[in-house]
Design an enzyme around this catalytic site. Structure first.
Site, PDB file in Angstrom:
ATOM      1  N   HIS A  60      57.709  21.447   3.378  1.00 52.53           N
ATOM      2  CA  HIS A  60      58.499  21.037   4.535  1.00 52.53           C
ATOM      3  C   HIS A  60      58.862  22.264   5.385  1.00 52.53           C
ATOM      4  O   HIS A  60      58.718  23.407   4.938  1.00 52.53           O
ATOM      5  CB  HIS A  60      59.749  20.292   4.070  1.00 52.53           C
ATOM      6  N   GLU A  62      61.623  23.687   6.374  1.00 55.28           N
ATOM      7  CA  GLU A  62      62.635  24.628   5.871  1.00 55.28           C
ATOM      8  C   GLU A  62      61.994  25.604   4.897  1.00 55.28           C
ATOM      9  O   GLU A  62      62.277  26.804   4.892  1.00 55.28           O
ATOM     10  CB  GLU A  62      63.739  23.913   5.084  1.00 55.28           C
TER      11      GLU A  62
END
Ligand SMILES: NC(=O)c1ccc[n+]([C@@H]2O[C@H](COP(=O)([O-])OP(=O)(O)OC[C@H]3O[C@@H](n4cnc5c(N)ncnc54)[C@H](OP(=O)(O)O)[C@@H]3O)[C@@H](O)[C@H]2O)c1
Length: 391
Positions: A60, A62
């Site tokens: 993802h 992040e």
């Protein structure tokens, strides 16, 4: 946890979220049905690293930003992210855990998760652990950054789930799926560069679906080969109502060494199909699943969707079929995304999918080139609205 001090002013945060949304949306066809998400790590008011979610099943945004930051992650006190971080296990561990482990003290979020099962949960967890959470909605709204994700998580889709389906085909300059006699071995239309892209895509789906017409005509294996990720073995599913698949078909043979991978071969037929053929196919290594609903076209596509989702756990499908099955998928509204390669081949045989494609409402279209081929990608908008897209 590092206590954040300075924070960018609201205009600077808005402009950063807008930029991240644009970067993330560029990956829309690679990540769907996942949302496009972009993230940045800040030390004070300084951006130290950025990341976007690049492909379905991949890290993802992040996590990408933390990886890009390297050792600088230790100086980061703020994470800016276009969508609320995930709090449940999917194909990857929850990002909330990674944020907590990284010692970040403040999270600025551009949108809540639209899925009612997760909405606000990630932010709650972060607040409970003492992080400062800022929600800055309206700058990079999901309706612009990832409209497909709103369709994927809307009530209608959650009530009647079916796999996200990418229909991919190659066509000649006249839009036909079969090259002229004697060209490309009667089969190949697109270039090596396009075939490599398809190899990558195959490694990022749970199943590859085709029709028996393609199996009989081309004898494909539908395996993942480099540069695709050969650690992945998508199921190979043939829609074959009367079990016409030859037991000698290459799709039933074991995959060849470590240079390729392929999942189980599953034939979906109509209940009560010829028992002798059934046994011969089982002996040849196929799994034969009888579906109970038939139509004049063959197995019922709605039943196929249910079977893929419920019985086989398939969430992302690559449809690599000939004109008959591909047009039926399109006309029944079971295609979510199209990828069309137009090769430099004149003329061709068989029908084109153009009339069926023209009936679809396409959204977020992208035209590009790969090697000598033209590629066109788009989402099929189930609500028929053309939404503003980032380009
Ligand atoms: N250019 C490309 O990207 C591409 C890709 C694949 C194939 N092709 C070409 O396409 C040609 C084969 O075309 P095709 O149209 O016969 O292949 P196809 O679309 O892959 O297979 C069609 C067959 O699937 C079966 N089927 C089962 N349920 C169905 C349903 N609900 N709706 C529709 N079909 C269903 C039907 O056979 P039953 O009734 O017996 O079940 C039908 O005849 C080959 O020449 C191949 O080279 C081109």
């Amino acid at each position: 946890m590092r206590t954040p001090t300075a924070i960018l002013n609201e205009d600077a945060l808005a402009s950063l979220l807008d930029e991240l949304g644009r970067e993330a949306a560029a990956q829309r066809f690679e990540v769907a049905p996942n949302p496009c998400v972009g993230a940045a790590l800040l030390a004070g008011t300084e951006v130290v690293a950025r990341g976007v979610h690049r492909w379905f099943g991949g890290p993802h945004a992040e996590i990408e930003a933390m990886r890009a930051a390297g050792a600088a992650v230790l100086s980061a006190d703020t994470l800016v992210i276009t969508l609320e971080p995930c709090s449940s296990h999917g194909k990857t561990p929850p990002c909330v855990d990674a944020i907590l482990a990284a010692g970040i003290g403040r999270v600025v979020v551009g949108a809540l998760d639209p899925d009612p099962r997760h909405r606000g949960r990630g932010l709650e967890l972060l607040r409970e652990k003492g992080l400062e959470v800022v929600l800055l909605e309206g700058v990079a709204p999901l309706a612009e950054v990832a409209p497909h994700f709103l369709h994927w998580t809307d009530n209608e889709r959650l009530r009647r789930p079916r796999p996200w389906t990418i229909a991919k085909w190659a066509q000649t300059r006249t839009g036909q799926l079969i090259p002229p006699e004697g060209v490309g071995g009667g089969r190949w239309i697109s270039s090596h560069a396009s075939l490599e892209e398809v190899a990558v895509l195959r490694g990022r789906v749970d199943a590859i679906v085709t029709g028996v017409g393609t199996v009989v005509a081309d004898d494909p294996r539908l395996t993942v080969r480099p540069p695709g990720d050969t650690r992945k073995s998508p199921l190979r599913v043939i829609l074959d109502s009367r079990l016409r698949t030859p037991p000698s078909a290459r799709i039933l043979k074991p995959v060849q060494g470590e240079a390729e991978s392929g999942g189980r071969t599953i034939i979906l037929c109509i209940g009560g199909a010829d028992p002798a053929r059934h046994h011969a196919l089982l002996d040849a290594g196929a799994e034969v699943h009888e579906l109970h609903v038939a139509t004049d076209d063959g197995v019922d596509l709605r039943d196929v969707q249910r079977h893929l989702w419920e019985e086989l756990g398939v969430r992302r499908v690559l449809l690599e079929a000939g004109p008959i099955l591909a047009s039926h998928y399109l006309s029944h509204g079971f295609v979510d995304q199209v990828r069309v390669y137009t090769g430099s081949v004149n003329g061709g045989r068989g029908p084109t999918l153009a009339p069926e494609l023209l009936r679809q409402k396409l959204a977020q279209r992208l035209d590009r080139e790969v090697g000598p081929d033209a590629v066109f990608e788009a989402f099929v908008d189930p609500r028929g609205t053309h939404l503003r897209a980032f380009h």
